[in-house]
Design an enzyme around this catalytic site. Structure first.
Site: not given
Ligand code: NAP
Length: 277
Positions: A16, A67, A103, A128, A130, A153-154, A157, A240
């Site tokens: 972090s 979270k 966020d 995405g 998530g 992808r899923t 969701r 980002g």
């Molecule tokens: P998360 O809840 O784990 O969600 C991950 C997402 O990525 C899901 O939609 C997942 O799809 C998709 N994914 C993972 N592997 C994949 C693949 N091989 N092909 C297609 N889709 C794939 O994570 P999150 O917290 O939302 O974070 C997502 C990204 O945003 C991370 O890189 C994180 O570091 C970044 N982020 C940045 C900030 C910032 O302040 N800049 C804030 C929050 C998050 P499925 O549902 O199909 O698994």
């Protein structure tokens, strides 16, 4: 005022950059206090949030995988935290623990600072479904967004997120992401694809409108392949890192009583840290 202490809670948490951000502001505003990392193993997080004060903290940031538990552990929450369904910022008011999700607001602030001409009413494609995607969708709707298309992808969701937010947010198949993004004003990668160590995101940009803005939530590397391809095509690109910096502001304000500024100097410090590995 006696020194105040905050931390970031996650597992793992060593990666972090939040301690660098808050440490910079503590020094800049000459505030007595600290901001540290606390690795809390899954299963122990609810107990940890419950004894936050006993641990000496006035609040904390929360990252993966805690979270959801952060929101569940709080006695009170902001509308943003409830709408997103997960919290990234906790603080104590008396004995009550409060939760927020910053966020979406952080994303919007950085987007507007980078591309002041952004029209919140334009259609948005988000890849995405998530926690990051939900935060950004909430921020967009708050800003006046009317049409958000989710590609995940899923598919289930994506459907669940669309149902959660209601009218204006629709889910589509992952493989339709290029075809159905031709007319959007903003394309956002909220998957972990393109992150250092993760597979690349396959997203052809050739058919996008010339005015489309391309944003990535991934910030390691800073210039993701998606952003590099957008710049190559002459499109506005939003990284980002700015979101990471702006989402940190409300927590600092609540814990330490000062609204901190996101400066170029702070950004350069984090860029150097990312580039230094
Ligand atoms: P998360 O809840 O784990 O969600 C991950 C997402 O990525 C899901 O939609 C997942 O799809 C998709 N994914 C993972 N592997 C994949 C693949 N091989 N092909 C297609 N889709 C794939 O994570 P999150 O917290 O939302 O974070 C997502 C990204 O945003 C991370 O890189 C994180 O570091 C970044 N982020 C940045 C900030 C910032 O302040 N800049 C804030 C929050 C998050 P499925 O549902 O199909 O698994």
């Amino acid at each position: 005022m006696s020194p105040r202490h905050a931390c970031i809670v996650g597992f793992p948490v060593a990666h972090s950059r939040s301690p660098i951000i808050h440490g910079y502001w503590l020094k800049k505003y000459a505030i007595a206090g600290s901001y540290t990392r606390r690795a809390v193993a899954p299963g122990e997080e609810i107990a940890f949030f419950g004894r936050l004060r006993a641990e000496g903290f006035v609040g904390c940031n929360v990252t993966i995988p805690h979270k959801g538990a952060a929101l569940a552990a709080a006695h009170g929450s902001t509308e943003s935290a409830r709408a997103v369904g997960v919290a990234n910022t906790l603080w104590l008011e008396g004995d009550r623990l409060w939760a927020d999700n910053t966020d979406g607001a952080g994303f919007l602030q950085h987007l507007r600072a980078t591309v002041p001409t952004f029209d919140p009413a334009s259609a948005v494609a988000i890849l995405g479904a998530g926690g990051g995607a939900r935060g950004v969708i909430h921020g967009l709707l708050q800003a006046g967004g009317r049409e958000v298309r989710i590609f995940n992808r899923t598919r289930d969701r994506a459907d669940a997120v669309a149902r959660h937010f209601g009218p204006g947010v629709r889910a589509y198949d992952w493989q339709d992401r290029a075809d159905r993004s031709r007319d959007v004003g903003l394309l956002i990668n909220a998957t972990s694809l393109g992150m250092q160590g993760a597979p690349a995101l396959e997203m052809p940009l050739g058919a996008l409108d010339d005015r489309c803005i391309v944003a990535d939530l991934v910030y390691v590397p800073l210039a993701t392949p998606l952003l590099a391809a957008a710049r190559q095509r002459g499109l506005a690109a939003v990284d980002g890192l700015g979101m990471l910096l702006h989402q940190a502001v409300p927590g600092f304000e609540r814990w330490f009583g000062v609204t901190p500024e996101v400066t170029q100097e702070l950004r350069a410090i984090i860029v150097a840290d990312i580039e230094g590995g």
